[in-house]
Enzyme design. Structure first.
Site, PDB file in Angstrom:
ATOM      1  CG  LEU A 173       0.388  -4.918   6.190  1.00 34.01           C
ATOM      2  CD1 LEU A 173       1.337  -4.204   5.199  1.00 34.01           C
ATOM      3  CD2 LEU A 173      -0.596  -4.989   5.775  1.00 34.01           C
ATOM      4  CB  SER A 194      -0.588  -9.930   5.065  1.00 36.97           C
ATOM      5  OG  SER A 194      -0.650  -9.324   5.811  1.00 36.97           O
ATOM      6  CB  ALA A 195      -1.670 -13.521   8.202  1.00 39.95           C
ATOM      7  CD  GLU A 244       6.575 -13.547   7.277  1.00 36.95           C
ATOM      8  OE1 GLU A 244       6.624 -12.646   8.773  1.00 36.95           O
ATOM      9  OE2 GLU A 244       6.189 -13.463   7.024  1.00 36.95           O
TER      10      GLU A 244
HETATM   11  P1  B16 Z   1      -6.098  -9.903  10.475  1.00 36.57           P
HETATM   12  P2  B16 Z   1       1.011 -10.221   9.121  1.00 36.57           P
HETATM   13  C1  B16 Z   1      -0.816 -11.511  10.678  1.00 36.57           C
HETATM   14  O1  B16 Z   1      -0.346  -9.930  10.017  1.00 36.57           O
HETATM   15  C2  B16 Z   1      -0.221 -10.600  11.892  1.00 36.57           C
HETATM   16  O2  B16 Z   1       0.805 -10.465  12.118  1.00 36.57           O
HETATM   17  C3  B16 Z   1      -1.439 -11.807  12.959  1.00 36.57           C
HETATM   18  O3  B16 Z   1      -1.051 -11.759  14.570  1.00 36.57           O
HETATM   19  C4  B16 Z   1      -3.041 -11.404  12.660  1.00 36.57           C
HETATM   20  O4  B16 Z   1      -3.706 -12.336  13.301  1.00 36.57           O
HETATM   21  C5  B16 Z   1      -2.953 -11.980  11.172  1.00 36.57           C
HETATM   22  O5  B16 Z   1      -1.907 -11.113  10.670  1.00 36.57           O
HETATM   23  C6  B16 Z   1      -4.359 -11.675  10.964  1.00 36.57           C
HETATM   24  O6  B16 Z   1      -5.181 -10.220  11.008  1.00 36.57           O
HETATM   25  O7  B16 Z   1      -6.895 -10.513  12.038  1.00 36.57           O
HETATM   26  O8  B16 Z   1      -6.606  -8.957  10.671  1.00 36.57           O
HETATM   27  O9  B16 Z   1      -7.109 -11.048   9.093  1.00 36.57           O
HETATM   28  O10 B16 Z   1       2.197 -10.502   9.956  1.00 36.57           O
HETATM   29  O11 B16 Z   1       0.726 -12.138   8.184  1.00 36.57           O
HETATM   30  O12 B16 Z   1       0.647  -9.510   7.927  1.00 36.57           O
HETATM   31 MG    MG Z   2       4.640  -9.980  10.310  1.00 30.79          MG
END
Ligand code: B16
Ligand code: MG
Length: 215
Positions: free
Chosen positions: A9, A114-115, A169
């Site tokens: 994401l 997404s994380a 990614e």
């Molecule tokens: P949250 P992705 C990640 O999203 C971000 O790139 C990373 O910087 C962030 O720490 C992580 O999500 C957790 O996000 O604090 O909103 O749960 O690139 O995997 O979509």
């Molecule tokens: Mg990312």
């Protein structure tokens, strides 16, 4: 043959990097850490909230308890969610809508891997929800990238085998995760050439041969 595309994401579909950066910077200042920079922020790409916190704390000298760290992560998220209030379709990155529509027309399933635990909020605010068949995010998994769990869950939700999925990614940890579960990968974003993906391109349309990628 690829039957589903699983998109990361942040940095792939939407641009929220700056908001993460400002929220972490605000927390860092509260903790007396004044040397947290955009370079440090790059190391937080694609990694979990708690691991991102460690990047910030490593710039200071104080050792904190687990309890304190959980409180700090929650505080950063509060700042971040405040910033997400102003998020709208303008945060959707270039070529994204075109790509999602092209995949829909071809009957390819669309997933999120997404994380971020804020994925549902971000998809809602940006209007991307309507294109997405299944979401796998930080709320569904216990291990973060480079562990492949988030992509394996996405494939399961899409009812597809791992080999039938392509991952898009913008982070190295995400590409390692895709490889670990035998998914083909497309690396995008400013660092696309350094990600080690099977294919790479600055955006999702420039120089991307989708016929070949999906074959
Ligand atoms: P949250 P992705 C990640 O999203 C971000 O790139 C990373 O910087 C962030 O720490 C992580 O999500 C957790 O996000 O604090 O909103 O749960 O690139 O995997 O979509
Ligand atoms: Mg990312």
């Amino acid at each position: 043959m690829i039957k589903g595309v699983i998109f990361d994401l942040d940095g792939v579909l939407v641009s929220t990097d700056k908001m993460h950066f400002y929220a972490w910077k605000k927390l860092a200042h509260k903790l007396g850490i004044t040397n947290y920079t955009e370079e440090d922020n790059k190391r937080q790409k694609g990694v979990s909230r708690m691991e991102s916190l460690e990047v910030v704390l490593s710039k200071g000298t104080t050792i904190y308890s687990r309890e304190d760290k959980l409180k700090f992560a929650e505080e950063k998220n509060k700042y971040y969610v405040e910033l997400l209030e102003s998020l709208d379709s303008q945060a959707v990155l270039i070529d994204v809508i075109e790509t999602l529509e092209m995949l829909k027309d071809r009957g390819v399933l669309i997933g999120i891997g997404s994380a971020s635990k804020n994925t549902p909020l971000i998809l809602d605010k940006t209007g991307l929800n309507k294109y997405i068949d299944e979401v796998s995010c930080g709320l569904d998994v216990t291990k973060s990238k480079p562990d492949p769990e988030v992509f394996i869950v996405a494939a399961k939700k899409l009812n597809l085998k791992n080999e039938e999925c392509l991952v898009v990614e913008d982070s190295k940890s995400g590409i390692v995760a895709a490889r670990a579960c035998h998914m083909r990968s497309l690396g995008v974003g400013p660092e696309h050439e350094q990600l080690g993906a099977d294919y790479n391109s600055l955006t999702m349309q420039s120089n991307v041969d989708w016929d070949e990628l999906l074959s």
